[in-house]
Design an enzyme around this catalytic site. Sequence first.
Site, PDB file in Angstrom:
ATOM      1  N   ARG A  69     -37.362  30.920   9.158  1.00 22.61           N
ATOM      2  CA  ARG A  69     -36.900  30.400   7.866  1.00 22.61           C
ATOM      3  C   ARG A  69     -35.405  30.646   7.667  1.00 22.61           C
ATOM      4  NH1 ARG A  69     -40.111  32.572   3.079  1.00 22.61           N
ATOM      5  NH2 ARG A  69     -38.916  31.019   1.953  1.00 22.61           N
ATOM      6  N   HIS A 118     -37.059  36.730  -7.029  1.00 22.66           N
ATOM      7  CA  HIS A 118     -37.916  36.949  -5.850  1.00 22.66           C
ATOM      8  C   HIS A 118     -37.128  37.460  -4.648  1.00 22.66           C
ATOM      9  CE1 HIS A 118     -41.223  34.021  -7.530  1.00 22.66           C
ATOM     10  NE2 HIS A 118     -41.169  35.169  -8.167  1.00 22.66           N
ATOM     11  N   SER A 188     -43.692  24.772  -9.196  1.00 22.62           N
ATOM     12  CA  SER A 188     -45.068  24.306  -9.416  1.00 22.62           C
ATOM     13  C   SER A 188     -45.790  25.079 -10.513  1.00 22.62           C
ATOM     14  CB  SER A 188     -45.871  24.445  -8.118  1.00 22.62           C
ATOM     15  OG  SER A 188     -45.970  25.817  -7.773  1.00 22.62           O
TER      16      SER A 188
HETATM   17  P1  OAD Z   1     -43.665  25.361  -4.902  1.00 26.47           P
HETATM   18  O1  OAD Z   1     -43.585  24.949  -3.476  1.00 26.47           O
HETATM   19  O2  OAD Z   1     -44.934  25.977  -5.368  1.00 26.47           O
HETATM   20  O3  OAD Z   1     -43.374  24.117  -5.840  1.00 26.47           O
HETATM   21  C1  OAD Z   1     -42.299  23.241  -5.627  1.00 26.47           C
HETATM   22  C2  OAD Z   1     -42.222  22.301  -6.814  1.00 26.47           C
HETATM   23  O4  OAD Z   1     -41.072  21.487  -6.665  1.00 26.47           O
HETATM   24  C3  OAD Z   1     -43.413  21.360  -6.980  1.00 26.47           C
HETATM   25  O5  OAD Z   1     -43.843  21.393  -8.343  1.00 26.47           O
HETATM   26  C4  OAD Z   1     -42.860  19.988  -6.601  1.00 26.47           C
HETATM   27  O6  OAD Z   1     -43.468  18.944  -7.338  1.00 26.47           O
HETATM   28  C5  OAD Z   1     -41.396  20.134  -7.001  1.00 26.47           C
HETATM   29  N1  OAD Z   1     -40.433  19.299  -6.270  1.00 26.47           N
HETATM   30  C6  OAD Z   1     -40.435  18.949  -4.966  1.00 26.47           C
HETATM   31  N2  OAD Z   1     -39.349  18.241  -4.660  1.00 26.47           N
HETATM   32  C7  OAD Z   1     -38.609  18.154  -5.799  1.00 26.47           C
HETATM   33  C8  OAD Z   1     -37.349  17.561  -6.118  1.00 26.47           C
HETATM   34  N3  OAD Z   1     -36.614  16.919  -5.210  1.00 26.47           N
HETATM   35  N4  OAD Z   1     -36.902  17.675  -7.391  1.00 26.47           N
HETATM   36  C9  OAD Z   1     -37.635  18.319  -8.340  1.00 26.47           C
HETATM   37  N5  OAD Z   1     -38.831  18.896  -8.084  1.00 26.47           N
HETATM   38  C10 OAD Z   1     -39.305  18.819  -6.834  1.00 26.47           C
HETATM   39  O7  OAD Z   1     -42.424  26.331  -5.144  1.00 26.47           O
HETATM   40  P2  OAD Z   1     -42.168  27.377  -6.324  1.00 26.47           P
HETATM   41  O8  OAD Z   1     -42.738  26.912  -7.609  1.00 26.47           O
HETATM   42  O9  OAD Z   1     -40.740  27.717  -6.292  1.00 26.47           O
HETATM   43  O10 OAD Z   1     -42.633  33.330  -4.303  1.00 26.47           O
HETATM   44  O11 OAD Z   1     -42.988  28.598  -5.808  1.00 26.47           O
HETATM   45  C11 OAD Z   1     -42.942  29.766  -6.568  1.00 26.47           C
HETATM   46  C12 OAD Z   1     -43.033  30.959  -5.701  1.00 26.47           C
HETATM   47  O12 OAD Z   1     -44.215  30.883  -4.908  1.00 26.47           O
HETATM   48  C13 OAD Z   1     -41.944  31.117  -4.681  1.00 26.47           C
HETATM   49  O13 OAD Z   1     -40.774  31.668  -5.185  1.00 26.47           O
HETATM   50  C14 OAD Z   1     -42.563  32.034  -3.709  1.00 26.47           C
HETATM   51  C15 OAD Z   1     -43.930  31.416  -3.606  1.00 26.47           C
HETATM   52  O14 OAD Z   1     -44.892  32.264  -3.301  1.00 26.47           O
HETATM   53  C16 OAD Z   1     -42.472  34.407  -3.551  1.00 26.47           C
HETATM   54  O15 OAD Z   1     -42.168  34.340  -2.376  1.00 26.47           O
HETATM   55  C17 OAD Z   1     -42.676  35.668  -4.298  1.00 26.47           C
END
Ligand code: OAD
Length: 242
Positions: A69, A118, A188
């Site tokens: 990564r 995070h 998400s």
């Molecule tokens: P996710 O992978 O769960 O979600 C990504 C989000 O981005 C989804 O809701 C997609 O619909 C949206 N998305 C994708 N492309 C996009 C774009 N071009 N513009 C706008 N939105 C877009 O990632 P996170 O919510 O960040 O934690 O995940 C939260 C945490 O879960 C991470 O920080 C990580 C993971 O476990 C740790 O590592 C502690």
Amino acid sequence: MQISQQIKDKFKNSKNILALTGAGISAESGVPTFRGKEGLWKQYRAEELATPQAFFRDPKLVWEWYLWRMELITTKSPNPAHFALAELENKRSNFNLITQNVDGLHKKSGSKKIIEIHGNIFRNRCTDCDKTYDSDLLILKNSTECPNCKSIVRPDVLWFGESYDTDLLNQAISLAEKSELVFIIGSSGAVGIPVELARIAKENGAFVIEINTDQSGYSRYADLFLQGKAGEILPELIPYFV
Ligand code: OAD
């Protein structure tokens, strides 16, 4: 995109502004999101590798994933969404940014006030003495031994099942409480604490704008849902901030 007068007024009159970002903001930079279909490495999902149990069971495997990564992220650059938020920080002294991303792309785009709740993938921490190190890919490839106490060094990121850093979390809560305008971008809502920040903001009267390609666990708190790519929507909004 049509921006109503009500929204323009919000932009103009809100003093404390907060953006909470997730992996979606880096998607257009080519960094795979966690829960998207490119989020898999070999056959593993992030949830299977980003845990203390996985690390202590097989540190080599987990490090291999992190090195993959890190190398991938090193080749990526910030996109217009990151730059838009950096510009907003320049325009407004009471703008703050909380990110769940560990990729460091906000910093690369010029943002300075960033709370990385995070952690950061380019920082490592000893599992025993807690000393932190800036990672150097080459050094790490040869050894994950702590130069200070000889225990094993791990990525300085929050893993599933671990507690948030209390200071960072308190700072984040206080920003959520006092911000009048909150952007939730590309997340998400699968992780509880960040969603809690949105709830706190909403409960304290914030106007919440969500930018996402899809509905999410935050959408119920959004006063305005802007569906689409962050890299396209955010740059259109920033000129309205004076
Ligand atoms: P996710 O992978 O769960 O979600 C990504 C989000 O981005 C989804 O809701 C997609 O619909 C949206 N998305 C994708 N492309 C996009 C774009 N071009 N513009 C706008 N939105 C877009 O990632 P996170 O919510 O960040 O934690 O995940 C939260 C945490 O879960 C991470 O920080 C990580 C993971 O476990 C740790 O590592 C502690």
